[in-house]
Design a protein around this motif. Sequence first.
Motif, PDB file in Angstrom:
ATOM      1  N   LYS A  71       3.018  13.665   2.263  1.00 56.97           N
ATOM      2  CA  LYS A  71       1.699  13.034   2.331  1.00 56.97           C
ATOM      3  C   LYS A  71       1.818  11.573   2.726  1.00 56.97           C
ATOM      4  CE  LYS A  71      -1.409  15.668  -0.506  1.00 56.97           C
ATOM      5  NZ  LYS A  71      -1.742  15.966  -1.886  1.00 56.97           N
ATOM      6  N   ARG A  73      -7.277  13.382  -5.690  1.00 51.38           N
ATOM      7  CA  ARG A  73      -7.073  14.483  -4.758  1.00 51.38           C
ATOM      8  C   ARG A  73      -5.675  15.071  -4.940  1.00 51.38           C
ATOM      9  NH1 ARG A  73     -10.377  17.108  -2.375  1.00 51.38           N
ATOM     10  NH2 ARG A  73      -9.628  17.010  -0.241  1.00 51.38           N
ATOM     11  N   ASN A  74      -4.700  14.186  -5.205  1.00 52.90           N
ATOM     12  CA  ASN A  74      -3.335  14.674  -5.386  1.00 52.90           C
ATOM     13  C   ASN A  74      -3.192  15.535  -6.639  1.00 52.90           C
ATOM     14  OD1 ASN A  74      -2.099  13.697  -3.104  1.00 52.90           O
ATOM     15  ND2 ASN A  74      -1.631  11.716  -4.022  1.00 52.90           N
ATOM     16  N   PHE A  79      -4.064  -1.859  -0.035  1.00 55.43           N
ATOM     17  CA  PHE A  79      -4.821  -0.726   0.494  1.00 55.43           C
ATOM     18  C   PHE A  79      -4.409  -0.464   1.930  1.00 55.43           C
ATOM     19  CE2 PHE A  79      -7.575  -1.548  -3.099  1.00 55.43           C
ATOM     20  CZ  PHE A  79      -7.981  -0.272  -3.451  1.00 55.43           C
ATOM     21  N   ASP A  80      -4.253   0.807   2.257  1.00 56.86           N
ATOM     22  CA  ASP A  80      -3.904   1.193   3.621  1.00 56.86           C
ATOM     23  C   ASP A  80      -4.982   0.689   4.584  1.00 56.86           C
ATOM     24  OD1 ASP A  80      -3.449   2.504   6.016  1.00 56.86           O
ATOM     25  OD2 ASP A  80      -2.618   4.267   5.040  1.00 56.86           O
ATOM     26  N   ARG A 136       5.979  12.331 -10.605  1.00 59.37           N
ATOM     27  CA  ARG A 136       4.634  12.029 -10.127  1.00 59.37           C
ATOM     28  C   ARG A 136       3.629  12.086 -11.272  1.00 59.37           C
ATOM     29  NH1 ARG A 136       6.101  14.912  -5.324  1.00 59.37           N
ATOM     30  NH2 ARG A 136       4.710  16.667  -5.674  1.00 59.37           N
ATOM     31  N   TYR A 158       0.813  -1.219   0.000  1.00 64.87           N
ATOM     32  CA  TYR A 158       0.000   0.000   0.000  1.00 64.87           C
ATOM     33  C   TYR A 158       0.847   1.270   0.000  1.00 64.87           C
ATOM     34  CZ  TYR A 158       0.269   0.071   5.181  1.00 64.87           C
ATOM     35  OH  TYR A 158       0.679   0.096   6.470  1.00 64.87           O
ATOM     36  N   ARG A 178      -7.423   3.253   6.080  1.00 64.01           N
ATOM     37  CA  ARG A 178      -8.220   4.164   5.274  1.00 64.01           C
ATOM     38  C   ARG A 178      -9.206   3.363   4.441  1.00 64.01           C
ATOM     39  NH1 ARG A 178      -5.224   8.411   2.225  1.00 64.01           N
ATOM     40  NH2 ARG A 178      -6.704   9.794   3.234  1.00 64.01           N
ATOM     41  N   LEU A 226       2.327   5.432  -6.259  1.00 64.31           N
ATOM     42  CA  LEU A 226       1.786   5.428  -7.613  1.00 64.31           C
ATOM     43  C   LEU A 226       0.590   6.367  -7.739  1.00 64.31           C
ATOM     44  CD1 LEU A 226       1.891   1.699  -8.721  1.00 64.31           C
ATOM     45  CD2 LEU A 226       3.353   3.548  -9.438  1.00 64.31           C
ATOM     46  N   SER A 227      -0.034   6.708  -6.618  1.00 63.98           N
ATOM     47  CA  SER A 227      -1.136   7.670  -6.671  1.00 63.98           C
ATOM     48  C   SER A 227      -0.618   9.098  -6.693  1.00 63.98           C
ATOM     49  CB  SER A 227      -2.058   7.482  -5.465  1.00 63.98           C
ATOM     50  OG  SER A 227      -2.703   6.243  -5.551  1.00 63.98           O
ATOM     51  N   GLY A 228       0.694   9.231  -6.735  1.00 65.49           N
ATOM     52  CA  GLY A 228       1.280  10.561  -6.869  1.00 65.49           C
ATOM     53  C   GLY A 228       1.454  11.292  -5.550  1.00 65.49           C
ATOM     54  N   ARG A 264      -8.728   1.933  -8.618  1.00 67.97           N
ATOM     55  CA  ARG A 264      -7.694   2.902  -8.229  1.00 67.97           C
ATOM     56  C   ARG A 264      -6.701   3.108  -9.368  1.00 67.97           C
ATOM     57  NH1 ARG A 264      -4.263   1.338  -3.203  1.00 67.97           N
ATOM     58  NH2 ARG A 264      -3.758  -0.409  -4.544  1.00 67.97           N
ATOM     59  N   GLY A 311      -8.619   5.444  -0.770  1.00 66.44           N
ATOM     60  CA  GLY A 311      -7.489   4.929  -1.545  1.00 66.44           C
ATOM     61  C   GLY A 311      -7.657   5.211  -3.029  1.00 66.44           C
ATOM     62  N   TYR A 362       2.730   8.876 -13.188  1.00 65.48           N
ATOM     63  CA  TYR A 362       1.705   7.974 -12.691  1.00 65.48           C
ATOM     64  C   TYR A 362       0.321   8.288 -13.231  1.00 65.48           C
ATOM     65  CZ  TYR A 362       5.544   6.648  -9.719  1.00 65.48           C
ATOM     66  OH  TYR A 362       6.760   6.234  -9.268  1.00 65.48           O
ATOM     67  N   GLU A 405      -7.246   8.919  -3.854  1.00 62.03           N
ATOM     68  CA  GLU A 405      -5.981   9.562  -3.490  1.00 62.03           C
ATOM     69  C   GLU A 405      -5.320  10.250  -4.682  1.00 62.03           C
ATOM     70  OE1 GLU A 405      -3.539   7.017  -1.182  1.00 62.03           O
ATOM     71  OE2 GLU A 405      -1.958   8.510  -0.918  1.00 62.03           O
ATOM     72  N   SER A 406      -5.253   9.539  -5.822  1.00 66.82           N
ATOM     73  CA  SER A 406      -4.569  10.138  -6.968  1.00 66.82           C
ATOM     74  C   SER A 406      -5.337  11.345  -7.502  1.00 66.82           C
ATOM     75  CB  SER A 406      -4.379   9.095  -8.068  1.00 66.82           C
ATOM     76  OG  SER A 406      -5.627   8.687  -8.564  1.00 66.82           O
TER      77      SER A 406
END
Lengths: 286, 251
Positions: A190, B113-114, B98-99, B81, A177, B102, A183-185, B159, B107, B84, B110-111
């Motif tokens: 963060k 929001r980033n 997955f965390d 980044r 994870y 969370r 990979l989610s940037g 995801r 999850g 990705y 996340e990308s």
Amino acid sequence: MMETPTITLREQKVVRDRTKWKMIFLGALALAVLFVAAFAPFLTPYDPYAQDLAIALQPPDAAHLLGTDRYGRDMLSRVIMGSRSTIFAALLLVMVITVVGGMVGIICGWYGGKLDAFLMRVSDIFLAFPGMVFAIAVASVMSGGILNAVVALACISWSKYARIARSQVLAIKSAPYMAAAKLSGSGTGKMIWKHIVPNIAGPVVVTAVLDIGTMIMEIAGLSFLGLGATPPTAEWGSMMSNGRSMLQTSPWVVLSPGCAIFLTVMIFNLAGDTVRDVLDPRQQKR
Amino acid sequence: MEKLLEAKEIRKTFYKGKIPFTAVDGVSFSMERGECLGLVGESGCGKSTIARILTRLIEPDAGSVLLHGREVLQLKGKEKRMLYHEVQMVFQTPQDSFDPRRSLGDGIMESLRNRGMNRAKAKERLYELLDMVELDREFASRYPHEVSGGQCQRAAIARALAPGPRLIICDEATSALDVTVQAQILKLLQKLQREQGMSLLLICHDLALVQLLCDQVLVMYKGRIEERGAPDEVICRPQKEYTRILVNSVF
């Protein structure tokens, strides 16, 4: 030969219910102690600093439930007032070492390499040194005062937290994870704040809660040696120290702050044990 | 066909103490847009290392990776980044990817929001993605330990789809699932690949699965590419000794 205990669902539920009630009971006690500490000035029956030599060293009676000390100050008021300095100093200390130690541990675990090696050797030195001796040295160099006692104890206690945080970070750093978060940037900040901190918080918080009692004792210990709170501040350790010559003639002067320390430490330790049982059921004793 | 990805002479050596182990030894291959490429080989042959190099999770010792003709291995900071948005990965163990603290929705978002998408918009997109992978919307608020492996892997695919990538790398994405769920996940991947026109790099050790899904297959052995061709060709008429052994051991 060890026999594997078989636990039925019913027994499991009994254990869980018992833990829950223990948590509620001890949590309420701990909150009560904190409440007394927070509102100490409003709860004291007399002014804890008002001297009246006419009633010096009176044994406990209806007017002064815990007697008076050699200056005629009401012991109950002083014990209540003393909870403030002792408990708040201990809480402040635990907070400081949790945050500082945790941050050092996260940095070491995350970046690794030479920085990690250096910081861990520093923490090795602190772990190898007899803590109280070092704290006495630091406190005496910096002169008295309860804040200096907190600083002295913080100097020797952060390393344990750094170790725990570091080992936890190392354990989860390579989890899929974390790769997925990358990979989610997500950037380093963060990743640490949103994924590392919540996942390592459990063991660190449990250690912190269990340490509150120990820290109360250490602060009281430094004050007893005259390296913490300075007279006339009401503080349990220095109150015991002041009364120790009268242990045989007027034992209540020593016993009341002593019992206060004993009860408070016991409440926080038992509460800490229960918090651990709740947060980490695997370690629970059968 | 347009060339999407080109890997040239990738090398990676790991050290266990002082003993070197060359996981990837001069691997070159290319992928076309919309292609489904299979990468097979026994465990330890360097398949996963390749996946991790392509996604910059580890750095190779030598070689280059071109995505649309642009060098990927030189990208730094923000540009890295941005990579990705183009390349995503689905991991082998769904629950661990997955965390645990969370929710699945967090999850997946996340990308988004980033990239600076606001919460409401990200949530809208989250529901779209869940629909795409045929998961109920209530799964957004569930935690990884509360769902099954197949459901979790669907969420992981959602995801991976979130940033709208051109290439998804599936690193043994189905090997932790049981057979019926495997088939569902693979069908889903195939459907999505066609709908979205993206490329798939399917890393696995199951030849039958590769035959079913892939346009081309690479056979890897001890850090090298042994053979490349259409799956039927490779399986029916293997050119190299190792491929023959691999095929015979399955069929």
